[in-house]
Design an enzyme around this catalytic site. Structure first.
Site, PDB file in Angstrom:
ATOM      1  N   LYS A 101       0.889  -1.796   0.222  1.00  0.00           N
ATOM      2  CA  LYS A 101      -0.157   0.315   0.037  1.00  0.00           C
ATOM      3  C   LYS A 101       0.772   0.871   0.276  1.00  0.00           C
ATOM      4  O   LYS A 101       0.796   2.464  -1.214  1.00  0.00           O
ATOM      5  CB  LYS A 101      -0.973  -0.243   1.588  1.00  0.00           C
ATOM      6  CG  LYS A 101      -2.323   0.816   1.445  1.00  0.00           C
ATOM      7  CD  LYS A 101      -2.552   1.491   0.407  1.00  0.00           C
ATOM      8  CE  LYS A 101      -3.423   2.563   0.684  1.00  0.00           C
ATOM      9  NZ  LYS A 101      -4.816   2.622   0.657  1.00  0.00           N
ATOM     10  N   LYS A 150      -0.613  11.428   5.363  1.00  0.00           N
ATOM     11  CA  LYS A 150      -0.930  10.336   6.381  1.00  0.00           C
ATOM     12  C   LYS A 150       0.435   9.580   6.120  1.00  0.00           C
ATOM     13  O   LYS A 150       1.261   8.995   6.564  1.00  0.00           O
ATOM     14  CB  LYS A 150      -1.721  10.421   7.405  1.00  0.00           C
ATOM     15  CG  LYS A 150      -1.628   9.097   8.436  1.00  0.00           C
ATOM     16  CD  LYS A 150      -1.812   7.590   7.820  1.00  0.00           C
ATOM     17  CE  LYS A 150      -3.011   7.834   7.436  1.00  0.00           C
ATOM     18  NZ  LYS A 150      -3.504   6.216   7.079  1.00  0.00           N
TER      19      LYS A 150
END
Length: 298
Positions: free
Chosen positions: A173, A241
């Site tokens: 990811k 983030k």
């Protein structure tokens, strides 16, 4: 209707439609969310309420989390009323958040010590993918455990890939987010340049979408960007983030990330200028600030 009870924690912009799809597929769901409004919607779709993550785990064979960051996942799993206190023998915990790969390895060890099994299963595809059940799901963990939970995961995504042991899903990811953010930044830079050079922005998008420059951002976000439409499908603050996770992981594993470092700074600027709730494609606004001109169609 499936007899396998599923716990779902985190009913936000991604989690809510994912839980709804599972309910519509016939699964029994027990839900928990820190804020009450999404939980009420979940109950309206047929889900059952739990008062804590521990209570979710006590009533479910499979527990899914879809949360904002590493700290939130740690609190939900390892807190005083966390998932670890409620899991039983052979409970499966599936984390579909995007968090640190190294933190995931630690969580997987804690879940195993408590008698359960963990899959890290971060997702890509944005809100629309969550609504349509067409997410790409990147799996880390035991491949046999993945096979046991495919009936659940197949409802949520149409591309399910086993990437390796615990933490490998989160590593994959991070790779995804590096590329997605780089696309958004490159498209932004190109459009601001085209604006400054006096080109027709719609014609530029049409021309380059058919060639080697074609990418997801160009095809799905560029037209909205030049309209100034930054309604979120994926918050810029989440992208910020995720890039921080990628940068930290790059440091931990000694991988050079010069482009990611610059892209991370641009998303930091979005956060610091109050644009964190915009879509991640809104990074074009930072480039516009630097250029002193907006790239908008006439």
């Amino acid at each position: 209707m499936s007899s396998k009870p599923i716990g779902f924690i985190g009913l936000g912009i991604m989690g809510a439609p994912m839980a709804k799809n599972l309910l519509e597929a016939g699964f029994k769901l027990i839900g928990y969310n820190r804020s009450p409004e999404p939980l009420e919607t979940f109950i309206g779709h047929g889900g059952k309420r739990a008062e804590s993550p521990q209570a979710v785990a006590e009533r479910a064979d499979v527990v899914i989390t879809c949360l904002s960051d590493t700290d939130a996942v740690r609190e939900v799993v390892q807190g005083s009323d966390g998932v670890l206190n409620g899991i039983g023998e052979d409970t499966t915990y599936i984390d579909m958040s995007t968090i640190s790969p190294t933190a995931t390895e630690d969580l997987a060890e804690a879940v195993t010590d408590a008698g359960g099994n963990m899959l890290d299963a971060p997702i890509s595809g944005g809100e629309q993918g969550a609504i349509e059940g067409s997410l790409s799901i990147m799996i880390g963990g035991d491949p046999e455990e993945l096979d046991a939970q495919r009936d659940v995961l197949n409802v949520l995504g149409d591309r399910i890939t086993h990437c390796g042991p615990s933490g490998a899903g989160q590593t994959t990811k991070a790779c995804n987010q590096i590329l997605v953010a780089a696309q958004a930044t490159a498209v932004s830079e190109a459009l601001v340049f085209a604006q400054r050079a006096g080109a027709d922005l719609e014609a530029v998008i049409e021309a380059i979408s058919g060639g080697a420059a074609s990418c997801w951002t160009l095809e799905n976000r560029a037209s909205r960007m030049i309209e100034g439409n930054f309604d979120p499908g994926f918050f810029a603050s989440y992208q910020y983030k995720d890039l921080r996770i990628a940068s930290d992981a790059g440091e931990a594993f000694g991988a050079p990330m010069p482009q990611t470092s610059v892209t991370h700074e641009l998303y930091k600027a979005m956060e610091n200028t109050g644009r964190g709730s915009d879509d991640s494609s809104g990074v074009i606004q930072v480039l516009e600030d630097l250029a002193g001109e907006q790239a908008r169609k006439d």
